[in-house]
Write an enzyme that holds these catalytic residues in place. Structure first.
Site, PDB file in Angstrom:
ATOM      1  N   CYS A 147       0.834  -1.207   0.000  1.00 14.97           N
ATOM      2  CA  CYS A 147       0.000   0.000   0.000  1.00 14.97           C
ATOM      3  C   CYS A 147       0.866   1.254   0.000  1.00 14.97           C
ATOM      4  O   CYS A 147       1.393   1.657   1.042  1.00 14.97           O
ATOM      5  CB  CYS A 147      -0.921  -0.023   1.220  1.00 14.97           C
ATOM      6  SG  CYS A 147      -1.937   1.446   1.370  1.00 14.97           S
ATOM      7  N   CYS A 150      -0.479   4.117   2.156  1.00 10.65           N
ATOM      8  CA  CYS A 150      -0.256   3.959   3.601  1.00 10.65           C
ATOM      9  C   CYS A 150       1.212   4.215   3.956  1.00 10.65           C
ATOM     10  O   CYS A 150       1.501   4.856   4.966  1.00 10.65           O
ATOM     11  CB  CYS A 150      -0.599   2.547   4.064  1.00 10.65           C
ATOM     12  SG  CYS A 150      -2.069   1.839   3.333  1.00 10.65           S
ATOM     13  N   ASP A 151       2.141   3.708   3.168  1.00 14.93           N
ATOM     14  CA  ASP A 151       3.546   3.667   3.588  1.00 14.93           C
ATOM     15  C   ASP A 151       4.494   4.547   2.770  1.00 14.93           C
ATOM     16  O   ASP A 151       5.668   4.690   3.132  1.00 14.93           O
ATOM     17  CB  ASP A 151       4.071   2.215   3.505  1.00 14.93           C
ATOM     18  CG  ASP A 151       3.277   1.289   4.416  1.00 14.93           C
ATOM     19  OD1 ASP A 151       2.767   1.777   5.446  1.00 14.93           O
ATOM     20  OD2 ASP A 151       3.158   0.094   4.096  1.00 14.93           O
TER      21      ASP A 151
END
Ligand code: FAD
Length: 322
Positions: A147, A150-151
């Site tokens: 992701c 997300c990261d």
């Protein structure tokens, strides 16, 4: 009478397909419950921008698109039962299930509770597939991610690799150039599957380079991911490559486990349906990414959800016991 709530329809999964099925079910006046393993929204929450959902020319974020779907449901009084993973579904014929007046034949079991339903819409989506190579398990969450939204921000001025050649891989690689100093796209073929508009954007982006006809053979490092072994099939060589992170977009696995013994699946485990979203088991429908379909997007998922709800309604009105 066996314990557990009883409904005419249970919708399992509150991503775009499940939320759309819930909207149509509410409008049809069905007695239904929508349950979700995590929080409502589905996979789309994980992408920064959705550029291809008709009517949103301003490029809505995945999170906001999911929020609009959720708010639309809430406006109609639909409440998603979150943190309710359905682990198994059992078919119990009406003469055996102890529900005297109606045939609540599908016993849906989660860790916490049981729901009996006369029909089921499986809208459970899919999860990222893995490369399944040495070292992968060890570095998931320590340099391997699925992701970028997300990261991605963790890798400011770092070198990252994206694996894959489809839309998700290319979209996320472009997104990662906001943070990383260099993004390498490793693809096992020598051309991309992604839409032309995305390909053009990626080819123009100076931070992106391609490693064609290549695969990752091994992940290495001490505590965190530091290096990978890359196999170049055309050049017939394997070499070490220093990286800070690898983002994998190599396909999807369906979340079809709860019905694997009840309905027909294709060779990859996706649920086979007809155009009315009916599966091989009367009363069980499937919608969205979990089904065997040529296109897995928000637009196809919401369309599937609507069709599944309409045909679940027809099914419920046709079964003799209602
Ligand atoms: C990085 C990325 C970028 C993308 N970009 C785009 C894009 O730009 N445009 C576009 O149209 N599409 C895009 N997609 C695809 C899109 O997100 C999916 O096609 C869509 O979300 C599928 O909807 P769905 O409802 O079928 O499944 P999902 O979104 O996967 O939702 C399924 C839901 O079911 C829940 N669930 C699973 N198993 C159970 C269970 N046993 N019990 C209860 N609940 C369960 C899950 O937690 C999840 O919330 C992207 C996807 C990703 C990952």
């Amino acid at each position: 009478m066996k314990h557990g709530k009883k409904v005419d329809l249970i919708i399992i999964g509150a991503g775009p397909a499940g939320l759309s099925a819930a909207l149509y079910s509410r409008r049809a006046g069905l007695d239904f419950e929508i349950v979700e393993k995590l929080m409502p929204g589905g996979q789309i929450i994980k992408t920064e921008i959705v550029e291809n959902y008709p009517g949103f020319k301003e490029n809505i974020s995945g999170y906001d698109l999911a929020l609009r779907l959720i708010e639309h449901c809430e406006q109609l009084g639909i409440k998603v039962r979150s943190s309710f993973p359905v682990n198994s579904i059992e078919y119990v014929p009406s003469e055996e299930n102890g529900n005297k007046n109606k045939s609540y034949s599908f016993m849906c079991r989660s860790d916490r509770d049981i729901i009996w339903a006369s029909s089921v819409i499986m809208a459970t989506g899919a999860h990222p597939d893995r490369l399944n190579v040495e070292g992968e398990e060890k570095f998931i969450g320590r340099g391997i991610s699925f992701c970028a939204t997300c990261d991605g921000a963790l890798y400011k001025d770092k070198v990252v690799v994206v694996v894959g050649g489809g839309n998700a891989a290319i979209e996320e690689a472009i997104f990662l150039t906001k943070f990383a100093k260099k993004v390498y796209i490793i693809h096992r073929r020598d051309e991309l599957r992604a839409d032309q508009i995305l390909k053009d954007r990626a080819f123009k982006n100076k931070k992106i380079s391609f490693l064609w006809s290549s695969t990752i053979e091994k992940f290495m490092g001490s505590d965190r991911l530091e290096e990978i072994f890359i196999r170049d099939k055309k050049e017939d060589r394997t070499y070490k490559f220093k990286v800070d992170a690898v983002f994998e977009y190599v396909g999807w696995k369906p979340n079809s486990e709860p019905v694997k013994d009840l309905v027909e699946l294709n060779d990859k485990g996706f649920i086979i349906t007809n155009s009315q979203m009916e599966t091989s088991q009367p009363g069980i429908f499937a919608a969205g990414d979990v089904r065997d379909t040529p296109l897995r997007q928000v637009i196809t998922s919401v369309a599937d959800g609507a069709i599944a709800a309409v045909y679940a309604d027809k099914f419920l009105h046709n079964i003799t016991h209602l």
